[in-house]
Motif scaffolding. Sequence first.
Motif, short mmCIF file in Angstrom:
data_model
loop_
_atom_site.label_atom_id
_atom_site.label_comp_id
_atom_site.label_asym_id
_atom_site.label_seq_id
_atom_site.Cartn_x
_atom_site.Cartn_y
_atom_site.Cartn_z
N MET A 1 0.84 -1.16 0.00
CA MET A 1 0.00 0.00 0.00
C MET A 1 0.90 1.24 0.00
O MET A 1 1.38 1.64 1.05
N PRO A 2 1.16 1.84 -1.14
CA PRO A 2 1.91 3.10 -1.16
C PRO A 2 1.06 4.24 -0.58
O PRO A 2 -0.16 4.21 -0.68
N ALA A 3 1.73 5.18 0.03
CA ALA A 3 1.03 6.29 0.66
C ALA A 3 1.83 7.57 0.51
O ALA A 3 3.03 7.55 0.31
N ARG A 4 1.12 8.69 0.62
CA ARG A 4 1.76 9.99 0.70
C ARG A 4 1.61 10.51 2.11
O ARG A 4 0.56 10.34 2.73
N ALA A 5 2.66 11.15 2.60
CA ALA A 5 2.63 11.71 3.95
C ALA A 5 3.26 13.09 3.92
O ALA A 5 4.05 13.40 3.03
N ASP A 6 2.87 13.91 4.88
CA ASP A 6 3.51 15.22 4.99
C ASP A 6 4.71 15.10 5.93
O ASP A 6 5.03 14.01 6.40
N GLY A 7 5.35 16.19 6.21
CA GLY A 7 6.55 16.17 7.04
C GLY A 7 6.28 15.98 8.51
O GLY A 7 7.21 15.95 9.31
N GLN A 8 5.01 15.84 8.89
CA GLN A 8 4.64 15.69 10.30
C GLN A 8 4.10 14.30 10.61
O GLN A 8 3.35 14.13 11.56
N ARG A 9 4.37 13.32 9.75
CA ARG A 9 3.92 11.93 9.91
C ARG A 9 2.42 11.78 9.76
O ARG A 9 1.82 10.86 10.31
N ARG A 10 1.78 12.68 9.02
CA ARG A 10 0.34 12.58 8.81
C ARG A 10 0.07 12.06 7.40
O ARG A 10 0.67 12.53 6.44
N PRO A 11 -0.85 11.11 7.26
CA PRO A 11 -1.16 10.57 5.94
C PRO A 11 -1.93 11.56 5.08
O PRO A 11 -2.81 12.27 5.57
N LEU A 12 -1.58 11.62 3.81
CA LEU A 12 -2.27 12.48 2.86
C LEU A 12 -3.11 11.70 1.86
O LEU A 12 -4.06 12.23 1.31
N GLY A 13 -2.75 10.46 1.62
CA GLY A 13 -3.51 9.64 0.69
C GLY A 13 -2.89 8.27 0.53
O GLY A 13 -1.71 8.07 0.82
N PHE A 14 -3.70 7.34 0.06
CA PHE A 14 -3.27 5.95 -0.10
C PHE A 14 -3.72 5.43 -1.45
O PHE A 14 -4.75 5.86 -1.98
N ILE A 15 -2.98 4.49 -1.97
CA ILE A 15 -3.38 3.74 -3.16
C ILE A 15 -3.28 2.27 -2.77
O ILE A 15 -2.22 1.79 -2.39
N LEU A 16 -4.40 1.57 -2.84
CA LEU A 16 -4.39 0.15 -2.49
C LEU A 16 -4.00 -0.67 -3.70
O LEU A 16 -4.50 -0.46 -4.80
N THR A 17 -3.08 -1.58 -3.49
CA THR A 17 -2.66 -2.51 -4.54
C THR A 17 -2.93 -3.92 -4.04
O THR A 17 -3.07 -4.14 -2.84
N GLY A 18 -2.98 -4.85 -4.95
CA GLY A 18 -3.18 -6.23 -4.57
C GLY A 18 -1.98 -6.77 -3.83
O GLY A 18 -0.87 -6.23 -3.93
#
Length: 132
Positions: free
Chosen positions: A1-18
Amino acid sequence: MPARADGQRRPLGFILTGGEASDYSAIPDLLTIPVWKPRLFLADKGYDSDILREELLTHGIRPVIPPKANRKNPPACDFRAYKDRNLIERMFNRLKQFRRVATRYDKTRQSFSAFLALAAAKIWLPYFVERV
């Protein structure tokens, strides 16, 4: 599951993969998540490829990916900036504190994605509430 995060360890979005699919294929979708454009792309050696580096540079994103050991001409890597990848790993650790995320109890992609959004909202919530 790749994800984007900001510099404060907060999630910004996810892409679910098999489970059998490579996370590498989800990078174009990850970059189109409608939040601000990242300046750096922090990733581990598994994402090291010339095609990905060129794609990131055309979008104005600097890749911070250490080269694989078997590269003939390894590209330079800013290891000072690479230390911030620790923040991304911490974000994943915070998400996995939710047992349902860590064990993937949900059977469908939609319900897992929904709970992942709830977990991310719970992580973000203290930043919107006034602390006393």
